[in-house]
Write an enzyme that holds these catalytic residues in place. Structure first.
Site, PDB file in Angstrom:
ATOM      1  N   HIS A  50      63.101  22.826  68.976  1.00  0.00           N
ATOM      2  CA  HIS A  50      64.293  23.524  69.434  1.00  0.00           C
ATOM      3  C   HIS A  50      65.281  23.659  68.264  1.00  0.00           C
ATOM      4  O   HIS A  50      65.113  23.017  67.222  1.00  0.00           O
ATOM      5  CB  HIS A  50      64.967  22.768  70.600  1.00  0.00           C
ATOM      6  CG  HIS A  50      65.407  21.386  70.256  1.00  0.00           C
ATOM      7  ND1 HIS A  50      64.731  20.268  70.652  1.00  0.00           N
ATOM      8  CD2 HIS A  50      66.471  20.953  69.520  1.00  0.00           C
ATOM      9  CE1 HIS A  50      65.351  19.198  70.183  1.00  0.00           C
ATOM     10  NE2 HIS A  50      66.404  19.580  69.498  1.00  0.00           N
TER      11      HIS A  50
HETATM   12  C1  T46 Z   1      67.622  16.685  68.626  1.00  0.00           C
HETATM   13  C2  T46 Z   1      66.519  15.718  68.437  1.00  0.00           C
HETATM   14  C3  T46 Z   1      66.504  15.047  67.109  1.00  0.00           C
HETATM   15  C4  T46 Z   1      70.034  14.213  77.838  1.00  0.00           C
HETATM   16  O1  T46 Z   1      70.116  14.239  79.093  1.00  0.00           O
HETATM   17  N1  T46 Z   1      71.115  13.859  77.088  1.00  0.00           N
HETATM   18  C5  T46 Z   1      71.066  13.818  75.731  1.00  0.00           C
HETATM   19  O2  T46 Z   1      72.083  13.494  75.080  1.00  0.00           O
HETATM   20  C6  T46 Z   1      69.836  14.172  75.075  1.00  0.00           C
HETATM   21  C7  T46 Z   1      69.744  14.164  73.553  1.00  0.00           C
HETATM   22  C8  T46 Z   1      68.763  14.532  75.845  1.00  0.00           C
HETATM   23  N2  T46 Z   1      68.853  14.542  77.206  1.00  0.00           N
HETATM   24  C9  T46 Z   1      67.673  14.874  78.001  1.00  0.00           C
HETATM   25  C10 T46 Z   1      67.192  16.322  77.883  1.00  0.00           C
HETATM   26  C11 T46 Z   1      65.704  16.193  78.152  1.00  0.00           C
HETATM   27  O3  T46 Z   1      65.492  16.235  79.545  1.00  0.00           O
HETATM   28  O4  T46 Z   1      66.588  14.070  77.576  1.00  0.00           O
HETATM   29  C12 T46 Z   1      65.363  14.785  77.656  1.00  0.00           C
HETATM   30  C13 T46 Z   1      64.648  14.786  76.318  1.00  0.00           C
HETATM   31  O5  T46 Z   1      65.396  15.585  75.396  1.00  0.00           O
HETATM   32  P1  T46 Z   1      64.686  16.506  74.307  1.00  0.00           P
HETATM   33  O6  T46 Z   1      63.416  17.045  74.848  1.00  0.00           O
HETATM   34  O7  T46 Z   1      65.690  17.489  73.816  1.00  0.00           O
HETATM   35  O8  T46 Z   1      64.357  15.428  73.183  1.00  0.00           O
HETATM   36  P2  T46 Z   1      63.953  15.644  71.669  1.00  0.00           P
HETATM   37  O9  T46 Z   1      63.580  14.312  71.172  1.00  0.00           O
HETATM   38  O10 T46 Z   1      62.973  16.754  71.515  1.00  0.00           O
HETATM   39  O11 T46 Z   1      65.319  16.131  70.955  1.00  0.00           O
HETATM   40  C14 T46 Z   1      66.413  15.242  70.791  1.00  0.00           C
HETATM   41  C15 T46 Z   1      67.726  15.976  71.040  1.00  0.00           C
HETATM   42  O12 T46 Z   1      67.699  16.603  72.322  1.00  0.00           O
HETATM   43  C16 T46 Z   1      68.039  17.021  70.010  1.00  0.00           C
HETATM   44  O13 T46 Z   1      69.407  17.302  70.047  1.00  0.00           O
HETATM   45  O14 T46 Z   1      68.070  17.309  67.685  1.00  0.00           O
HETATM   46  O15 T46 Z   1      66.433  14.734  69.469  1.00  0.00           O
END
Ligand code: T46
Length: 139
Positions: A50
């Site tokens: 993303h």
């Molecule tokens: C990034 C990389 C390095 C939340 O509810 N609150 C939060 O503050 C975050 C960060 C995530 N979430 C939820 C959203 C999704 O349902 O947690 C779940 C996993 O998030 P995501 O798929 O976006 O995770 P990553 O590891 O792919 O990405 C994260 C961050 O979202 C992003 O900002 O830059 O870590």
């Protein structure tokens, strides 16, 4: 990619252990409104896929080894976070993917804003169109 900076921060060593830090108006240029961390990576552990429209971040790995890859659709840049004193300061607009290369790794992120799913672009084709329109490229 000038808008992604890898910095080495100070390490203050004492018999009791080591301490590192970074501060606003020194290493980073924004307020941190949220901190999150990713740990217990699975073996099929590639994450990210993303970009953020507005969010700025500082990333560091206090334990283990994490590889983080960024692209603006043209240039790709890879960083290895393998030392607690290395930090990445990331401006908005870059597609990222990351992977843990060592069991027990932890990726910590200080973010310029609270969580908002509307700030994410999670489809790469959509990202390329957004990037072209917003001209966030460093090239
Ligand atoms: C990034 C990389 C390095 C939340 O509810 N609150 C939060 O503050 C975050 C960060 C995530 N979430 C939820 C959203 C999704 O349902 O947690 C779940 C996993 O998030 P995501 O798929 O976006 O995770 P990553 O590891 O792919 O990405 C994260 C961050 O979202 C992003 O900002 O830059 O870590």
């Amino acid at each position: 990619m000038e808008k992604i900076r890898e910095l080495k921060i100070k390490k203050i060593q004492s018999p009791g252990g080591s301490l590192s830090f970074f501060e606003k108006n020194k290493e980073i240029n924004f307020d941190i409104k949220r901190i999150y961390f990713i740990y217990e990576f699975s073996k099929e552990n590639r994450r990210g896929f993303h970009a953020h429209k507005e969010l700025k971040q500082v990333m560091f790995c206090p334990h283990g080894k994490i590889q983080v890859e960024f692209t603006d659709g043209r240039i790709k840049q890879s960083y290895l976070l393998d030392d607690p004193t290395k930090i990445l300061v990331i401006e908005k607009g870059y597609w990222r993917e990351f992977v843990s290369l060592e069991e027990g790794s932890i990726l910590c992120v200080g973010a310029s804003d609270v969580y908002d799913e509307k700030d994410y672009i999670r489809n790469y084709e959509e990202y390329l169109k957004w990037e072209a329109q917003n001209n966030e490229s460093t090239i």
